[in-house]
Design an enzyme around this catalytic site. Structure first.
Site, PDB file in Angstrom:
ATOM      1  N   HIS A 129       0.821  -1.226   0.000  1.00 26.82           N
ATOM      2  CA  HIS A 129       0.000   0.000   0.000  1.00 26.82           C
ATOM      3  C   HIS A 129       0.853   1.274   0.000  1.00 26.82           C
ATOM      4  CE1 HIS A 129      -3.660  -2.228   0.455  1.00 26.82           C
ATOM      5  NE2 HIS A 129      -3.341  -2.702   1.645  1.00 26.82           N
ATOM      6  N   ASP A 166      -2.694 -10.691  -2.243  1.00 28.20           N
ATOM      7  CA  ASP A 166      -3.251 -10.137  -1.001  1.00 28.20           C
ATOM      8  C   ASP A 166      -4.700  -9.720  -1.282  1.00 28.20           C
ATOM      9  OD1 ASP A 166      -2.129  -8.729   1.780  1.00 28.20           O
ATOM     10  OD2 ASP A 166      -3.815  -7.632   0.879  1.00 28.20           O
ATOM     11  N   HIS A 168      -6.272  -7.190  -0.463  1.00 32.17           N
ATOM     12  CA  HIS A 168      -6.419  -5.751  -0.722  1.00 32.17           C
ATOM     13  C   HIS A 168      -5.654  -5.364  -1.986  1.00 32.17           C
ATOM     14  CE1 HIS A 168      -6.879  -6.288   3.713  1.00 32.17           C
ATOM     15  NE2 HIS A 168      -7.989  -5.622   3.427  1.00 32.17           N
ATOM     16  N   ASP A 253      -4.583 -12.734   3.495  1.00 32.47           N
ATOM     17  CA  ASP A 253      -5.820 -12.239   4.099  1.00 32.47           C
ATOM     18  C   ASP A 253      -7.069 -12.510   3.250  1.00 32.47           C
ATOM     19  OD1 ASP A 253      -4.722 -10.428   2.349  1.00 32.47           O
ATOM     20  OD2 ASP A 253      -4.660  -8.755   3.765  1.00 32.47           O
TER      21      ASP A 253
HETATM   22 ZN   LIG Z   1      -4.088  -7.059   2.773  1.00 29.99          ZN
END
Ligand SMILES: [Zn+2]
Length: 350
Positions: A129, A166, A168, A253
């Site tokens: 991120h 991931d 996200h 995740d």
């Molecule tokens: Zn994540």
């Protein structure tokens, strides 16, 4: 061939445990549980534990603004304990973040030397991120993006593929390379979910148009849906791109019990993804594959998923302990597949 060459490399440093904060989901226990599982499952003899060197500031600066890098150092020395709403720091976080990026770089150097060819960096804090000039979503420096830039600078690689599984969207990684046709970025992520970016129509900019592939899966997607997109999109694109190096943002995740997300991947799904990508690395990259830990917040589930990923890429043949329900892909996923296909079909044969 000696024994070491057949082992999988694991990047780990005890200082990765220093960056932690109580009950924050991104905490040291994530790594401790993975190490417990390695011991409990008696797989340490299949692994080479590698101690990383810290990254140099000039390596970090290939991806991040120098003023931002300095500001992280200063913030850690000050009383500040947050860089943004979710990203905490402790006094030693700057040093640990250099060591986390250094974990990716140490892994990169080892796989380039084929010693061994496949390495999983269990590095914290995570990276995908982190943007050019700001921390975001538990991430300080973008470890995998830095590894890709160093691979270009130090090894003259022209074609690097980054797959981000991931749950996200890897916004920082996408933004680093969206104008770069030498780095193919493919992300599977839950949508809607944090950070809100990564829709199908973000396909890269300028020269990089067509080298960003986003697969924003609906909540509840599991093994069947991931398998569909690997078969129909991800592997065909990698096979057409023919990368020299495969990097994986390997956060766990999307695991079915993760407390921060709503996906349904089981150990069987992680086994499929890891096996497919390891085979692609064998086809195009002389086997070279570097995985970096990103998220994954269900302690036992994350550790089990890491074990299954290693089992798949190491071809150890341990039994897979979980399997998702044998269903057809959800209708919403089939519509998404058509959307991705028509969007990316302008650049790839799909
Ligand atoms: Zn994540």
């Amino acid at each position: 061939m000696n024994n070491t060459a057949e082992k999988l490399g694991i990047i780990y440093h005890p200082d990765y445990l220093i960056h932690t904060q109580g009950y924050h989901p991104e905490r040291k226990e994530r790594l401790e549980e993975i190490l417990n599982v390695f011991e409990k499952e008696k797989i340490l003899d299949k692994l080479e534990m590698i101690t990383p060197e810290p990254a140099a500031v000039e390596d970090i600066a290939l991806v991040h603004d120098l003023n931002y890098i300095r500001s992280v150092d200063e913030a850690c020395r000050s009383d500040r304990r947050n860089l943004d709403m979710d990203t905490y720091i402790v006094p030693e976080s700057y040093r640990v973040a250099l060591l986390s990026a250094g974990g990716a770089l140490t892994g990169l150097r080892r796989i380039m030397d084929k010693n061994p060819v496949k390495v999983y960096a269990l590095n914290r804090p995570p990276g995908h991120h982190a943007e050019y000039d700001r921390a975001m979503g538990f991430c300080l420096f973008n470890n995998i993006a830095i590894a890709a830039e160093v691979a270009k600078r130090d090894y003259s690689l022209k074609k690097i593929a980054i797959v981000d599984w991931d749950v996200h969207h890897g916004n920082g990684t996408q933004h680093t390379f969206e104008s770069d046709p030498g780095v193919l970025f493919i992300s599977t992520h839950q949508s809607p979910a944090y950070p809100g970016t990564g829709n199908v129509h973000e396909t890269g900019r300028g020269q990089g148009e067509g080298y960003t592939i986003n697969i924003p899966l609906p909540p509840g997607s599991g093994d069947i849906e991931y398998a569909l997109f690997f078969k129909e999109i991800i592997i065909p694109v990698i096979d057409q791109f023919k990368p020299e190096l495969l990097l994986i943002s390997a956060g766990q995740d999307a695991y079915r019990m993760d407390p921060l997300a709503g996906m349904q991947l089981t150990f069987s799904g992680y086994t499929m993804m890891a096996a497919e990508l390891a085979a692609a690395a064998d086809r195009w990259c002389s086997g070279r594959m570097l995985l970096c830990l990103e998220g994954g917040y269900h302690l036992e589930g994350q550790a089990g998923a890491v074990l299954h990923v290693l089992n798949a890429i190491g071809r150890w043949g341990l039994p897979v302990r979980e399997k998702g329900p044998d269903l057809k892909p959800a209708d919403q996923s089939l519509r998404l597949l058509e959307d991705v296909r028509s969007t990316q079909g302008r650049y790839w044969k799909l």
